[in-house]
Design a protein around this motif. Structure first.
Motif, PDB file in Angstrom:
ATOM      1  N   GLY A  23       0.772  -1.226   0.000  1.00  0.00           N
ATOM      2  CA  GLY A  23       0.000   0.000   0.000  1.00  0.00           C
ATOM      3  C   GLY A  23       0.805   1.277   0.000  1.00  0.00           C
ATOM      4  O   GLY A  23       0.222   2.367  -0.028  1.00  0.00           O
ATOM      5  N   GLU A  24       2.140   1.189   0.021  1.00  0.00           N
ATOM      6  CA  GLU A  24       2.975   2.386   0.034  1.00  0.00           C
ATOM      7  C   GLU A  24       3.659   2.560  -1.323  1.00  0.00           C
ATOM      8  O   GLU A  24       4.319   1.648  -1.814  1.00  0.00           O
ATOM      9  CB  GLU A  24       4.033   2.292   1.141  1.00  0.00           C
ATOM     10  N   GLU A  25       3.506   3.742  -1.904  1.00  0.00           N
ATOM     11  CA  GLU A  25       4.117   4.001  -3.203  1.00  0.00           C
ATOM     12  C   GLU A  25       5.636   4.095  -3.072  1.00  0.00           C
ATOM     13  O   GLU A  25       6.151   4.711  -2.135  1.00  0.00           O
ATOM     14  CB  GLU A  25       3.578   5.305  -3.799  1.00  0.00           C
ATOM     15  N   VAL A  26       6.348   3.469  -4.032  1.00  0.00           N
ATOM     16  CA  VAL A  26       7.816   3.504  -4.021  1.00  0.00           C
ATOM     17  C   VAL A  26       8.367   4.096  -5.315  1.00  0.00           C
ATOM     18  O   VAL A  26       9.576   4.038  -5.554  1.00  0.00           O
ATOM     19  CB  VAL A  26       8.400   2.093  -3.789  1.00  0.00           C
ATOM     20  N   GLY A  27       7.497   4.670  -6.146  1.00  0.00           N
ATOM     21  CA  GLY A  27       7.937   5.289  -7.387  1.00  0.00           C
ATOM     22  C   GLY A  27       7.633   4.433  -8.604  1.00  0.00           C
ATOM     23  O   GLY A  27       7.101   3.324  -8.499  1.00  0.00           O
ATOM     24  N   GLU A  28       7.983   4.943  -9.781  1.00  0.00           N
ATOM     25  CA  GLU A  28       7.737   4.228 -11.031  1.00  0.00           C
ATOM     26  C   GLU A  28       8.852   3.231 -11.300  1.00  0.00           C
ATOM     27  O   GLU A  28      10.029   3.522 -11.078  1.00  0.00           O
ATOM     28  CB  GLU A  28       7.636   5.210 -12.198  1.00  0.00           C
ATOM     29  N   ILE A  29       8.483   2.056 -11.773  1.00  0.00           N
ATOM     30  CA  ILE A  29       9.470   1.031 -12.103  1.00  0.00           C
ATOM     31  C   ILE A  29       9.107   0.388 -13.432  1.00  0.00           C
ATOM     32  O   ILE A  29       7.955   0.445 -13.877  1.00  0.00           O
ATOM     33  CB  ILE A  29       9.565  -0.048 -11.008  1.00  0.00           C
ATOM     34  N   SER A  30      10.109  -0.249 -14.060  1.00  0.00           N
ATOM     35  CA  SER A  30       9.902  -0.921 -15.345  1.00  0.00           C
ATOM     36  C   SER A  30      10.069  -2.428 -15.255  1.00  0.00           C
ATOM     37  O   SER A  30       9.712  -3.143 -16.187  1.00  0.00           O
ATOM     38  CB  SER A  30      10.869  -0.363 -16.390  1.00  0.00           C
ATOM     39  N   SER A  31      10.643  -2.921 -14.142  1.00  0.00           N
ATOM     40  CA  SER A  31      10.801  -4.363 -13.967  1.00  0.00           C
ATOM     41  C   SER A  31      10.940  -4.669 -12.489  1.00  0.00           C
ATOM     42  O   SER A  31      11.372  -3.818 -11.693  1.00  0.00           O
ATOM     43  CB  SER A  31      12.028  -4.886 -14.721  1.00  0.00           C
ATOM     44  N   PHE A  32      10.550  -5.885 -12.126  1.00  0.00           N
ATOM     45  CA  PHE A  32      10.708  -6.333 -10.746  1.00  0.00           C
ATOM     46  C   PHE A  32      10.612  -7.849 -10.714  1.00  0.00           C
ATOM     47  O   PHE A  32      10.123  -8.489 -11.659  1.00  0.00           O
ATOM     48  CB  PHE A  32       9.662  -5.701  -9.816  1.00  0.00           C
ATOM     49  N   ALA A  33      11.097  -8.419  -9.625  1.00  0.00           N
ATOM     50  CA  ALA A  33      11.014  -9.869  -9.412  1.00  0.00           C
ATOM     51  C   ALA A  33      10.582 -10.123  -7.980  1.00  0.00           C
ATOM     52  O   ALA A  33      11.033  -9.435  -7.059  1.00  0.00           O
ATOM     53  CB  ALA A  33      12.365 -10.533  -9.689  1.00  0.00           C
ATOM     54  N   VAL A  34       9.705 -11.091  -7.791  1.00  0.00           N
ATOM     55  CA  VAL A  34       9.247 -11.434  -6.450  1.00  0.00           C
ATOM     56  C   VAL A  34       9.530 -12.901  -6.163  1.00  0.00           C
ATOM     57  O   VAL A  34       9.596 -13.737  -7.067  1.00  0.00           O
ATOM     58  CB  VAL A  34       7.745 -11.154  -6.255  1.00  0.00           C
ATOM     59  N   ARG A  35       9.716 -13.207  -4.894  1.00  0.00           N
ATOM     60  CA  ARG A  35       9.887 -14.579  -4.437  1.00  0.00           C
ATOM     61  C   ARG A  35       9.230 -14.728  -3.085  1.00  0.00           C
ATOM     62  O   ARG A  35       9.033 -13.733  -2.360  1.00  0.00           O
ATOM     63  CB  ARG A  35      11.376 -14.942  -4.334  1.00  0.00           C
ATOM     64  N   VAL A  36       8.896 -15.951  -2.740  1.00  0.00           N
ATOM     65  CA  VAL A  36       8.302 -16.214  -1.435  1.00  0.00           C
ATOM     66  C   VAL A  36       9.339 -16.870  -0.537  1.00  0.00           C
ATOM     67  O   VAL A  36      10.141 -17.694  -0.983  1.00  0.00           O
ATOM     68  CB  VAL A  36       7.050 -17.116  -1.569  1.00  0.00           C
ATOM     69  N   GLN A  37       9.354 -16.466   0.718  1.00  0.00           N
ATOM     70  CA  GLN A  37      10.176 -17.097   1.744  1.00  0.00           C
ATOM     71  C   GLN A  37       9.219 -17.836   2.673  1.00  0.00           C
ATOM     72  O   GLN A  37       8.549 -17.225   3.501  1.00  0.00           O
ATOM     73  CB  GLN A  37      10.982 -16.041   2.500  1.00  0.00           C
ATOM     74  N   ALA A  38       9.117 -19.131   2.472  1.00  0.00           N
ATOM     75  CA  ALA A  38       8.106 -19.919   3.182  1.00  0.00           C
ATOM     76  C   ALA A  38       8.408 -19.990   4.679  1.00  0.00           C
ATOM     77  O   ALA A  38       9.554 -20.225   5.093  1.00  0.00           O
ATOM     78  CB  ALA A  38       8.045 -21.326   2.596  1.00  0.00           C
ATOM     79  N   GLY A  39       7.367 -19.769   5.490  1.00  0.00           N
ATOM     80  CA  GLY A  39       7.487 -19.903   6.937  1.00  0.00           C
ATOM     81  C   GLY A  39       8.503 -18.994   7.564  1.00  0.00           C
ATOM     82  O   GLY A  39       9.099 -19.328   8.592  1.00  0.00           O
ATOM     83  N   ALA A  40       8.696 -17.816   6.985  1.00  0.00           N
ATOM     84  CA  ALA A  40       9.809 -16.943   7.402  1.00  0.00           C
ATOM     85  C   ALA A  40       9.596 -16.298   8.757  1.00  0.00           C
ATOM     86  O   ALA A  40      10.555 -16.008   9.478  1.00  0.00           O
ATOM     87  CB  ALA A  40      10.037 -15.864   6.351  1.00  0.00           C
ATOM     88  N   VAL A  41       8.332 -16.021   9.120  1.00  0.00           N
ATOM     89  CA  VAL A  41       8.062 -15.235  10.314  1.00  0.00           C
ATOM     90  C   VAL A  41       7.118 -16.004  11.240  1.00  0.00           C
ATOM     91  O   VAL A  41       6.118 -16.576  10.795  1.00  0.00           O
ATOM     92  CB  VAL A  41       7.423 -13.877   9.944  1.00  0.00           C
ATOM     93  N   THR A  42       7.460 -16.026  12.515  1.00  0.00           N
ATOM     94  CA  THR A  42       6.587 -16.607  13.535  1.00  0.00           C
ATOM     95  C   THR A  42       5.689 -15.502  14.082  1.00  0.00           C
ATOM     96  O   THR A  42       6.166 -14.445  14.508  1.00  0.00           O
ATOM     97  CB  THR A  42       7.409 -17.206  14.683  1.00  0.00           C
ATOM     98  N   VAL A  43       4.372 -15.728  14.054  1.00  0.00           N
ATOM     99  CA  VAL A  43       3.405 -14.737  14.499  1.00  0.00           C
ATOM    100  C   VAL A  43       2.638 -15.282  15.690  1.00  0.00           C
ATOM    101  O   VAL A  43       2.252 -16.443  15.717  1.00  0.00           O
ATOM    102  CB  VAL A  43       2.420 -14.350  13.369  1.00  0.00           C
ATOM    103  N   ARG A  44       2.414 -14.394  16.670  1.00  0.00           N
ATOM    104  CA  ARG A  44       1.567 -14.763  17.797  1.00  0.00           C
ATOM    105  C   ARG A  44       0.264 -13.998  17.706  1.00  0.00           C
ATOM    106  O   ARG A  44       0.255 -12.860  17.269  1.00  0.00           O
ATOM    107  CB  ARG A  44       2.254 -14.437  19.116  1.00  0.00           C
TER     108      ARG A  44
END
Length: 306
Positions: A285-306
């Motif tokens: 939800g936060e704007e970071v500017g205009e971009i022309s390319s990006f790559a995403v990956r998932v880090q499974a089970g990365a964070v423990t939440v209570r």
């Protein structure tokens, strides 16, 4: 809970320190060792969370909106230190998807105190060689904020039709662009669209599921490409979001995301995107500017939440 110090990282624009202190006392008792960090415009919580981990705090409680939660989660990834969430933002989308109480500070703190730890995934997006974490979604075009900020008066009077009105306003200002998309190790695909969202979770305000297959702990990221061009396809998009992947899903008529001529749903562990024209990009939800390319990956089970 452990005997470790309790960390509270709070956004002063969202909460009052005195109110927080009293709620923490009620939830954890007078004898609880509590350490406090205040976020700043320069640091939304990542540096404070790293300090809390170094000082042996567990859990580390983030008090604020999705931006604060994201920054703290980024620092806690793979540390084993639990993240507590006190939602105080506008959308509070991660909290909604995790079933964390939204009605006040004390219920959320009691949830931190009493809930069983669970591991959730974290998404990472690489832009210009630098990676940023996200807990909810990234992308461009018509995004989650479009639905988060739907007119409340209209929503009270017209129910889900308010989302149709909001989506219509948002779609009217979008332009199509050519997109090269690669999922995991697959071949690049040439597509067109004006909105591309990739999320770790998909439920928005009002119970609308923009990414209906997205789960915070399935080791996958879910993508929605919207390519509506003209009034008829816009109506097709609205029907897909509100009816096929909303009401019918709730009623149990469908159990998988439904793609249409104007909406495409897919899931992957890694997604690479190149755009023919730069687009304004958002992370949780936060704007970071205009971009022309990006790559995403998932880090499974990365964070423990209570």
């Amino acid at each position: 809970m452990t005997s470790s110090p309790l960390a509270v990282i709070w956004n002063p624009t969202k909460s009052d320190r005195g109110v927080l202190e009293e709620a923490v006392r009620l939830a954890f008792g007078d004898d609880a060792e509590v350490r406090w960090w205040e976020t700043t415009p320069e640091d939304a919580g990542r540096g404070m969370a790293a300090e809390a981990v170094a000082e042996g705090c567990d859990p580390v409680i983030a008090v604020g909106g999705d931006g604060t939660i994201r920054a703290v989660a980024e620092a806690l990834a793979e540390t084993g230190v639990a993240l507590g969430i006190v939602p105080q933002g506008t959308g509070n989308l991660l909290a909604r998807n995790l079933g964390i109480p939204l009605e006040g500070v004390l219920p959320a703190l009691e949830h931190v105190r009493d809930s069983e730890p669970r591991n959730i995934d974290l998404g990472w997006v690489e832009i210009d060689g630098e990676e940023h974490a996200f807990s909810v979604m990234v992308g461009f075009g018509v995004d989650a904020q479009m639905l988060v900020e739907t007119n409340d008066d209209l929503k009270d009077r017209a129910g889900w039709l308010a989302y149709v009105e909001a989506m219509g306003r948002a779609l009217a200002g979008t332009e199509m662009t050519d997109i090269t998309l690669q999922l995991d190790d697959g071949e690049p695909q040439e597509l067109r669209g004006h909105t591309l969202l990739i999320g770790n979770c998909g439920m928005l305000q009002g119970g609308i599921r923009l990414l209906p297959d997205a789960l915070v702990d399935d080791g996958l990221l879910d993508m929605l490409l919207i390519s509506a061009d003209g009034p008829l396809q816009w109506l097709d998009t609205v029907r897909s979001v509100v009816w096929d992947n909303g009401i019918r899903r709730i009623l149990g008529s469908v159990d998988q995301a439904v793609s249409t001529d104007s909406t495409t749903h897919v899931s992957a562990e890694r997604i690479e995107v190149r755009l023919a024209a730069p687009q304004m990009f958002e992370i949780d939800g936060e704007e970071v500017g205009e971009i022309s390319s990006f790559a995403v990956r998932v880090q499974a089970g990365a964070v423990t939440v209570r």
